[in-house]
Design a protein around this motif. Structure first.
Motif, PDB file in Angstrom:
ATOM      1  N   TYR A 191      -1.374   9.081  -1.017  1.00  0.00           N
ATOM      2  CA  TYR A 191      -0.550   8.955   0.187  1.00  0.00           C
ATOM      3  C   TYR A 191      -1.182   7.998   1.188  1.00  0.00           C
ATOM      4  N   GLU A 192      -0.369   7.581   2.166  1.00  0.00           N
ATOM      5  CA  GLU A 192      -0.858   6.760   3.282  1.00  0.00           C
ATOM      6  C   GLU A 192      -0.217   7.293   4.557  1.00  0.00           C
ATOM      7  N   CYS A 193      -0.969   7.190   5.683  1.00  0.00           N
ATOM      8  CA  CYS A 193      -0.450   7.644   6.973  1.00  0.00           C
ATOM      9  C   CYS A 193      -0.323   6.467   7.935  1.00  0.00           C
ATOM     10  N   VAL A 204       4.431   8.872   1.930  1.00  0.00           N
ATOM     11  CA  VAL A 204       4.157   8.137   3.169  1.00  0.00           C
ATOM     12  C   VAL A 204       4.398   9.059   4.362  1.00  0.00           C
ATOM     13  N   ARG A 257       0.821  -1.215   0.000  1.00  0.00           N
ATOM     14  CA  ARG A 257       0.000   0.000   0.000  1.00  0.00           C
ATOM     15  C   ARG A 257       0.856   1.267   0.000  1.00  0.00           C
ATOM     16  N   PHE A 258       2.133   1.130   0.394  1.00  0.00           N
ATOM     17  CA  PHE A 258       2.988   2.311   0.539  1.00  0.00           C
ATOM     18  C   PHE A 258       3.836   2.575  -0.706  1.00  0.00           C
ATOM     19  N   TRP A 263      -3.259   4.058   9.007  1.00  0.00           N
ATOM     20  CA  TRP A 263      -2.903   2.725   9.531  1.00  0.00           C
ATOM     21  C   TRP A 263      -2.343   2.880  10.935  1.00  0.00           C
ATOM     22  N   LYS A 302       4.038   5.910  -3.127  1.00  0.00           N
ATOM     23  CA  LYS A 302       3.139   6.941  -2.589  1.00  0.00           C
ATOM     24  C   LYS A 302       3.925   7.874  -1.684  1.00  0.00           C
ATOM     25  N   ASN A 354      -6.226  -0.936   9.627  1.00  0.00           N
ATOM     26  CA  ASN A 354      -6.655   0.266   8.939  1.00  0.00           C
ATOM     27  C   ASN A 354      -7.626   1.002   9.866  1.00  0.00           C
ATOM     28  N   ASP A 410      -9.560   5.604   5.308  1.00  0.00           N
ATOM     29  CA  ASP A 410      -8.873   4.408   4.815  1.00  0.00           C
ATOM     30  C   ASP A 410      -7.414   4.672   4.414  1.00  0.00           C
ATOM     31  N   HIS A 411      -6.946   5.920   4.594  1.00  0.00           N
ATOM     32  CA  HIS A 411      -5.529   6.212   4.350  1.00  0.00           C
ATOM     33  C   HIS A 411      -4.717   6.176   5.639  1.00  0.00           C
TER      34      HIS A 411
END
Ligand SMILES: Cc1cc2nc3c(=O)[nH]c(=O)nc-3n(C[C@H](O)[C@H](O)[C@H](O)COP(=O)(O)OP(=O)(O)OC[C@H]3O[C@@H](n4cnc5c(N)ncnc54)[C@H](O)[C@@H]3O)c2cc1C
Ligand code: SF4
Ligand code: SF4
Ligand code: FES
Lengths: 266, 351
Positions: A196-198, A105, A99-100, A225, A103, A257, A222-223
């Motif tokens: 992006y993901e957090c 992060v 997922r990362f 974790w 992106k 998540n 949903d972004h």
């Protein structure tokens, strides 16, 4: 008979690296596969077991960064290089690496929570093309409780890393004063184009307010974790200690998540 | 049941049968232990190895559940020295365990946790479970607080044989081929074993099919009374046929010895410390929260994970063991009413 999944195996302590007075990194011989964000059960015969995250790993070893808080961890602090500790695992799902990839992060971590993301940050440091860039907000209580000082410096100087380090209530050079939540506004979410993901990890209260702060900054649920910590005994879904309704943190977590984590009510 | 045969045996034949069975099996059944009960002069009925038919106490419900045979209150998992953990020895014989329909149905729930959950088999459970067969005890009479019919645990087909008990004789239905030979000389009978069809106590067992409903119920005022009434002793979960939680503890033989045992001991979400983490932090501090957690696990959590309905077989032992006389069925009925109250509210809200 198949290998007993809860039988601990003796492993040699290769090195001990004190981080703070009460937090030391134990480098232990290990050939078992480890994924970023997983944990193992560390046993000391006569005393018991404790679940500890792998803070690093490589060929032939795994690192645990351990805070001295009670029976087992006190026992571990009395050991020396060359002694054995007993390991079983790895357990848990770990961080969803795919997922990362490619992106932006964002990683927000507090206190010992930093050890649960350390190997992940190092992976992205060693392969700086893995993510588009990395935004770190790491907070500690004061200068005496800072972990991984050398690594923090190294990460701060990495070309694709943007690091903010905070101390709750102390002024020091290179450090911002305040809680990690005070600095969420410095992350340029608008420039990420949604890509992006957090990651959030730390004490439960810090995770709660960081989660809420991210939502306020417009981050979709949903972004986000998070890595959960619960009382654990077996780590294989049998003893019940880590259960929240139908969820077993040892099996289904510790990484969740936010869409799932926010509805886990103990 | 298809392919079963039934036999009628007299006392002397039953003794011969048990002697024969003991060649291969360790036979466990409820046994009356005089004055071992909670109050002076009350007997306990406990699971013990039996050698003769007349050892079995069939007129009363066992004080503690059948699960004790497979998962004892305390058991040694490993022996350790300074350099290794060594598994304890597996059982020396196969197990033949007498239990009622509810008791046998509870094993399905034990199996879900110990064998299925997370796709990991617990080796210490598996090694006894693989060697265990069950003998159904017909319920000629029911006991105070039985409500197996309300949770569908009154019928089973997981048994190898079924016994209808008499003072000096028994009717025995054999469904597992492996036991046919024991009865080659026995007198056939046309008796058919019966399951309970109705209990005096009827429980409206709640159904919660969504997490948001479970979460709404966590804040419901119905739990508050238990802060005063329940003393968080955990007797209800120790007595429960379906509860599985445990603790692991290391013990040493003498103060300085570097050898000892790692034990698994029955634990309870009702007692303090169950959810306690480093720094003393707990997630359920109040007794009402612990009680709510226990009930919602039985009603919602287990079903949400395994999709097999209640984590309860209606054996009634929890209420029978509670020193504060808390009625679990009364809690269930209240919870069902709370759900009914919330549902129309939600429908109105969505309209
Ligand atoms: C998935 C996971 C990852 C963790 N990673 C780390 C880490 O990287 N570094 C680190 O220092 N700590 C970590 N912990 C916390 C660590 O497990 C506890 O601090 C440790 O178990 C305390 O053991 P003790 O015997 O020294 O303390 P004890 O003397 O047993 O007790 C001290 C306190 O810890 C609680 N405790 C005991 N056993 C556990 C347990 N198994 N889980 C949680 N709390 C427990 C006790 O109830 C008590 O309140 C992690 C916990 C989890 C669940
Ligand atoms: S909850 Fe009570 S009635 Fe249900 S199985 Fe457990 S002890 Fe029996
Ligand atoms: S419900 Fe009764 S048996 Fe269960 S913990 Fe409370 S007081 Fe003890
Ligand atoms: S730690 Fe035992 S069930 Fe999760």
């Amino acid at each position: 008979m198949l290998e007993n999944p809860i039988k601990p195996h003796a492993c040699e302590i290769l090195d001990i690296l004190p981080q703070t007075e009460t937090e030391w990194t134990f480098r232990v011989a290990n050939d078992r596969p480890v994924r970023h964000g997983q944990f193992m059960q560390l046993s000391l015969p006569r005393i018991g077991e404790a679940p500890i995250s792998a803070s690093g790993f490589g060929s032939g070893y795994v690192d645990f960064t351990i805070r001295k808080v009670g029976k087992v961890t006190d026992g571990l602090f009395s050991l020396q290089k060359g002694d054995s500790i007993f390991l079983r695992g790895c357990y848990g799902n770990g961080w969803p690496l795919e997922r990362f990839r490619n992106k932006h992060v964002v990683i927000i971590a507090g206190g010992t929570g930093v050890s649960a993301v350390k190997s992940l940050v190092d992976m992205m440091y060693n392969d700086q093309s893995y993510a588009k860039d990395l935004h770190l907000i790491f907070g500690f209580k004061n200068t005496c409780s800072v972990l991984f000082s050398d690594d923090l410096l190294r990460w701060k100087n990495a070309a694709s890393f943007h690091a903010t380090y905070t101390l709750d209530a102390e002024e020091a050079e290179g450090w911002q004063k305040g809680l990690v939540t005070d600095f969420l506004g410095s992350i340029p979410f608008a420039s990420f184009g949604g890509d992006y993901e957090c990651i959030v990890v730390g004490p439960p209260i810090m995770m709660k307010f960081t989660g809420l702060g991210l939502l306020t900054s417009g981050v979709p649920e949903d972004h986000i974790w998070m890595s959960f910590e619960r009382k654990m005994s077996c780590a294989i879904g049998k003893c019940g200690h880590c259960r929240i309704d139908e969820t077993y943190v040892c099996l289904d977590g510790p990484v969740f998540n936010y869409t799932i984590g926010r509805s886990l009510v103990d | 049941m298809e392919n079963t045969s039934t036999y009628h045996l007299q006392a002397d034949e039953l003794d011969a049968l048990f002697a024969h069975l003991e060649e291969q099996y360790l036979v466990y059944a409820p046994v009356r232990i005089p004055s071992g009960g909670r109050y002076a002069q009350t007997d306990s009925v406990l699971y013990r190895p039996v050698h003769r038919y007349e050892d079995i106490e069939y007129r009363e419900r066992s004080t503690y559940p059948m699960k004790e045979v497979l998962t004892p209150i305390t058991q040694t998992l490993f022996y350790f020295t300074e350099d290794q953990y060594q598994e304890s020895k597996p059982p020396a014989k196969d197990l033949l365990i007498f239990g009622r329909a509810c008791d046998i149905n509870a094993i399905r729930i034990q199996d879900q946790i110990y064998l299925l959950n997370g796709g990991v088999e617990d080796p210490f459970y598996k090694r006894v479970r693989d060697r265990a067969k069950f003998v159904l005890m017909e319920c000629a009479q029911q006991f105070e607080g039985c409500f197996c019919c309300s949770v569908g645990a009154n019928v089973t087909d997981m048994h190898a044989m079924a016994f209808s008990f008499g003072e000096r004789d028994a009717q025995i239905e054999v469904s597992d081929e492996a036991f046919r030979d024991y009865f080659s000389q026995a007198k056939p009978s046309d008796y058919s074993i019966r399951f309970p069809e109705e209990n005096e106590l009827k429980v409206n067992y709640p159904v919660i099919d969504r997490m948001d409903m479970a979460n709404r119920l966590k804040d419901h005022p119905m739990w508050r009374e238990f802060d005063d009434r329940c003393i968080a002793c955990g007797s209800c979960t120790v007595a429960c046929s379906t509860c599985t939680c445990f603790e692991s503890t290391d013990i040493v033989y003498t103060q300085n010895a570097h050898i000892g045992e790692r034990r698994r001991t029955c634990s309870s979400c009702m007692v303090g410390g169950f959810d306690q983490m480093a720094g003393g932090q707990c997630f359920r501090n109040k007794t009402s929260e612990k009680y709510r957690y226990k009930i919602l696990h039985k009603v919602y959590g287990h079903d949400a994970r395994f999709h097999t309905g209640p984590m309860c077989v209606g054996c009634g032992r929890c209420s029978a063991r509670c020193p504060e006389l808390i009625s679990y069925p009364a809690t269930l009925n209240k919870l069902s009413r709370a759900i009914e109250e919330i549902q129309p509210e939600e429908v109105a809200h969505h309209a």
